[in-house]
Write a protein that holds these residues in place. Sequence first.
Motif, PDB file in Angstrom:
ATOM      1  N   ALA A  96       3.572 -24.474  35.196  1.00  0.00           N
ATOM      2  CA  ALA A  96       3.848 -24.451  36.642  1.00  0.00           C
ATOM      3  C   ALA A  96       3.430 -23.136  37.303  1.00  0.00           C
ATOM      4  N   PRO A  97       3.762 -21.963  36.743  1.00  0.00           N
ATOM      5  CA  PRO A  97       3.282 -20.727  37.372  1.00  0.00           C
ATOM      6  C   PRO A  97       1.761 -20.668  37.469  1.00  0.00           C
ATOM      7  N   LEU A  98       1.066 -21.104  36.419  1.00  0.00           N
ATOM      8  CA  LEU A  98      -0.393 -21.097  36.451  1.00  0.00           C
ATOM      9  C   LEU A  98      -0.931 -22.127  37.439  1.00  0.00           C
ATOM     10  N   PHE A  99      -0.267 -23.261  37.541  1.00  0.00           N
ATOM     11  CA  PHE A  99      -0.662 -24.293  38.495  1.00  0.00           C
ATOM     12  C   PHE A  99      -0.602 -23.748  39.918  1.00  0.00           C
ATOM     13  N   TYR A 100       0.473 -23.038  40.230  1.00  0.00           N
ATOM     14  CA  TYR A 100       0.599 -22.500  41.586  1.00  0.00           C
ATOM     15  C   TYR A 100      -0.292 -21.287  41.807  1.00  0.00           C
ATOM     16  N   TYR A 101      -0.591 -20.552  40.757  1.00  0.00           N
ATOM     17  CA  TYR A 101      -1.594 -19.484  40.886  1.00  0.00           C
ATOM     18  C   TYR A 101      -2.952 -20.096  41.211  1.00  0.00           C
ATOM     19  N   MET A 102      -3.266 -21.208  40.567  1.00  0.00           N
ATOM     20  CA  MET A 102      -4.540 -21.885  40.813  1.00  0.00           C
ATOM     21  C   MET A 102      -4.622 -22.367  42.266  1.00  0.00           C
ATOM     22  N   LEU A 103      -3.509 -22.806  42.824  1.00  0.00           N
ATOM     23  CA  LEU A 103      -3.515 -23.340  44.181  1.00  0.00           C
ATOM     24  C   LEU A 103      -3.425 -22.265  45.259  1.00  0.00           C
ATOM     25  N   GLY A 104      -2.639 -21.215  44.988  1.00  0.00           N
ATOM     26  CA  GLY A 104      -2.386 -20.248  46.052  1.00  0.00           C
ATOM     27  C   GLY A 104      -2.332 -18.804  45.627  1.00  0.00           C
ATOM     28  N   GLY A 105      -2.844 -18.492  44.442  1.00  0.00           N
ATOM     29  CA  GLY A 105      -2.873 -17.115  43.994  1.00  0.00           C
ATOM     30  C   GLY A 105      -1.494 -16.570  43.662  1.00  0.00           C
ATOM     31  N   VAL A 106      -1.397 -15.254  43.599  1.00  0.00           N
ATOM     32  CA  VAL A 106      -0.145 -14.589  43.232  1.00  0.00           C
ATOM     33  C   VAL A 106       1.006 -14.939  44.170  1.00  0.00           C
ATOM     34  N   PRO A 107       0.797 -15.009  45.497  1.00  0.00           N
ATOM     35  CA  PRO A 107       1.927 -15.366  46.372  1.00  0.00           C
ATOM     36  C   PRO A 107       2.573 -16.695  46.001  1.00  0.00           C
ATOM     37  N   ALA A 108       1.777 -17.708  45.739  1.00  0.00           N
ATOM     38  CA  ALA A 108       2.323 -19.017  45.371  1.00  0.00           C
ATOM     39  C   ALA A 108       2.999 -18.964  44.008  1.00  0.00           C
ATOM     40  N   MET A 109       2.419 -18.205  43.092  1.00  0.00           N
ATOM     41  CA  MET A 109       3.003 -18.071  41.754  1.00  0.00           C
ATOM     42  C   MET A 109       4.378 -17.415  41.825  1.00  0.00           C
ATOM     43  N   MET A 110       4.495 -16.329  42.586  1.00  0.00           N
ATOM     44  CA  MET A 110       5.766 -15.615  42.701  1.00  0.00           C
ATOM     45  C   MET A 110       6.796 -16.432  43.490  1.00  0.00           C
ATOM     46  N   ALA A 111       6.348 -17.183  44.496  1.00  0.00           N
ATOM     47  CA  ALA A 111       7.268 -18.045  45.231  1.00  0.00           C
ATOM     48  C   ALA A 111       7.842 -19.107  44.303  1.00  0.00           C
ATOM     49  N   TYR A 112       6.987 -19.658  43.441  1.00  0.00           N
ATOM     50  CA  TYR A 112       7.488 -20.625  42.456  1.00  0.00           C
ATOM     51  C   TYR A 112       8.513 -19.983  41.531  1.00  0.00           C
ATOM     52  N   LYS A 113       8.265 -18.759  41.092  1.00  0.00           N
ATOM     53  CA  LYS A 113       9.213 -18.080  40.202  1.00  0.00           C
ATOM     54  C   LYS A 113      10.568 -17.905  40.891  1.00  0.00           C
ATOM     55  N   MET A 114      10.561 -17.616  42.173  1.00  0.00           N
ATOM     56  CA  MET A 114      11.827 -17.509  42.907  1.00  0.00           C
ATOM     57  C   MET A 114      12.534 -18.860  42.964  1.00  0.00           C
ATOM     58  N   ILE A 115      11.787 -19.924  43.247  1.00  0.00           N
ATOM     59  CA  ILE A 115      12.374 -21.265  43.285  1.00  0.00           C
ATOM     60  C   ILE A 115      13.004 -21.613  41.947  1.00  0.00           C
ATOM     61  N   ASN A 116      12.287 -21.339  40.883  1.00  0.00           N
ATOM     62  CA  ASN A 116      12.771 -21.668  39.547  1.00  0.00           C
ATOM     63  C   ASN A 116      13.988 -20.827  39.167  1.00  0.00           C
ATOM     64  N   THR A 117      14.000 -19.560  39.590  1.00  0.00           N
ATOM     65  CA  THR A 117      15.147 -18.698  39.311  1.00  0.00           C
ATOM     66  C   THR A 117      16.375 -19.161  40.098  1.00  0.00           C
ATOM     67  N   LEU A 118      16.171 -19.555  41.331  1.00  0.00           N
ATOM     68  CA  LEU A 118      17.265 -20.113  42.129  1.00  0.00           C
ATOM     69  C   LEU A 118      17.869 -21.336  41.436  1.00  0.00           C
ATOM     70  N   CYS A 151      -9.509 -21.035  35.321  1.00  0.00           N
ATOM     71  CA  CYS A 151     -10.798 -20.327  35.414  1.00  0.00           C
ATOM     72  C   CYS A 151     -11.896 -21.264  35.891  1.00  0.00           C
ATOM     73  N   LEU A 152     -11.930 -22.461  35.323  1.00  0.00           N
ATOM     74  CA  LEU A 152     -12.936 -23.446  35.724  1.00  0.00           C
ATOM     75  C   LEU A 152     -12.756 -23.820  37.195  1.00  0.00           C
ATOM     76  N   TRP A 153     -11.530 -23.986  37.639  1.00  0.00           N
ATOM     77  CA  TRP A 153     -11.243 -24.312  39.031  1.00  0.00           C
ATOM     78  C   TRP A 153     -11.792 -23.242  39.968  1.00  0.00           C
ATOM     79  N   PHE A 154     -11.542 -21.968  39.625  1.00  0.00           N
ATOM     80  CA  PHE A 154     -12.000 -20.883  40.483  1.00  0.00           C
ATOM     81  C   PHE A 154     -13.526 -20.801  40.525  1.00  0.00           C
ATOM     82  N   VAL A 155     -14.159 -21.022  39.374  1.00  0.00           N
ATOM     83  CA  VAL A 155     -15.637 -20.973  39.335  1.00  0.00           C
ATOM     84  C   VAL A 155     -16.213 -22.067  40.204  1.00  0.00           C
ATOM     85  N   LEU A 156     -15.676 -23.281  40.076  1.00  0.00           N
ATOM     86  CA  LEU A 156     -16.188 -24.405  40.864  1.00  0.00           C
ATOM     87  C   LEU A 156     -15.899 -24.227  42.353  1.00  0.00           C
ATOM     88  N   LYS A 157     -14.722 -23.682  42.663  1.00  0.00           N
ATOM     89  CA  LYS A 157     -14.323 -23.526  44.049  1.00  0.00           C
ATOM     90  C   LYS A 157     -15.157 -22.505  44.791  1.00  0.00           C
TER      91      LYS A 157
END
Length: 316
Positions: free
Chosen positions: A162-184, A308-314
């Motif tokens: 999940a953290p990597l999935f959200y990093y793929m979609l929205g970078g570090v901000p999305a990854m850290m927001a997910y971590k807050m959700i999961n910690t909550l 990595c593949l997602w970022f290269v293609l994008k």
Amino acid sequence: MEQAALLIFPLLAGYALDLWLGDPETWPHPVKVFGNLIAWGEKRLNKGSFRFIKGAMLTIILVGAVLIFCYCIRALFAAADAAHSWLEIACNTILIWYGLANKTLIQEGKAVFHQLNKNGLTAGRNQLLRIVGRETSNLTENQIRIAVLETMSENLSDGVVAPLFYYMLGGVPAMMAYKMINTLDSMIGYRSTRYEQFGKFAARLDDLANLIPARLTALLIVLVTFSGRGMQHIFKFGNKHKSPNAGYPEAALAGILHCRFGGPNVYHGMLVQKPFIGENEREIEPQEIEYVSRINHLVCLAMVLICCLWFVLKYS
């Protein structure tokens, strides 16, 4: 391709740091800060009337604050000259390292098996308390091992995919927001007298955030093991869990190991009836933790490569 490199380099470096160091307990960690903020808010708001609204407000404010903070940091780097790009990569590397929990998850699982094998039932029960919410005082050796494997499969989604999935979609901000959700969710998302209303919004938000990652985790578990039975178990047992998400990775692993997870357990003094996941009620062997650990490593690597593949293609 420059934008892809700015995302891929810190991802690979953060992944390498997690493989090397894990999460040293005495080092500072954003999740510890998240936990302190949640505890502070819960202590002041979880009382009186309108607890659901108060809990929802706390959740929205904390998740929003993480997003705003991360985007502000990103904007500062964007406003700086190109010489600061390496500083941005270094900062993102550290946050990605903090966002991953693969090595620590494996270490904690192995520690329970080790204590159980070397020092007996009481030591195994006590070590298991570090990673599960259920009561362990009456668990048998096999129930302890099953609890570890359930936790490793479920948290492979929460702590890795999940953290990597959200990093793929929205970078570090999305990854850290997910971590807050999961910690909550891990702190207040309980169905208990204290948290039933206050933590309900956080729990539902966590369910939503993990809807895709949990199923992706189950698929990756099956793909890295080439297990047809694992795939069958996903469709047969994935939706049997009380959680809308946890059952899918658990079902995949139960199918691969040809064992049975789930069943009744005691949480916070209450007996909770959970359906069984899997069909073969057998004893888990001590050495099986090594096989499950390899699965976790392979899934983590596969997810990093997908990103990595997602970022290269994008950005090509």
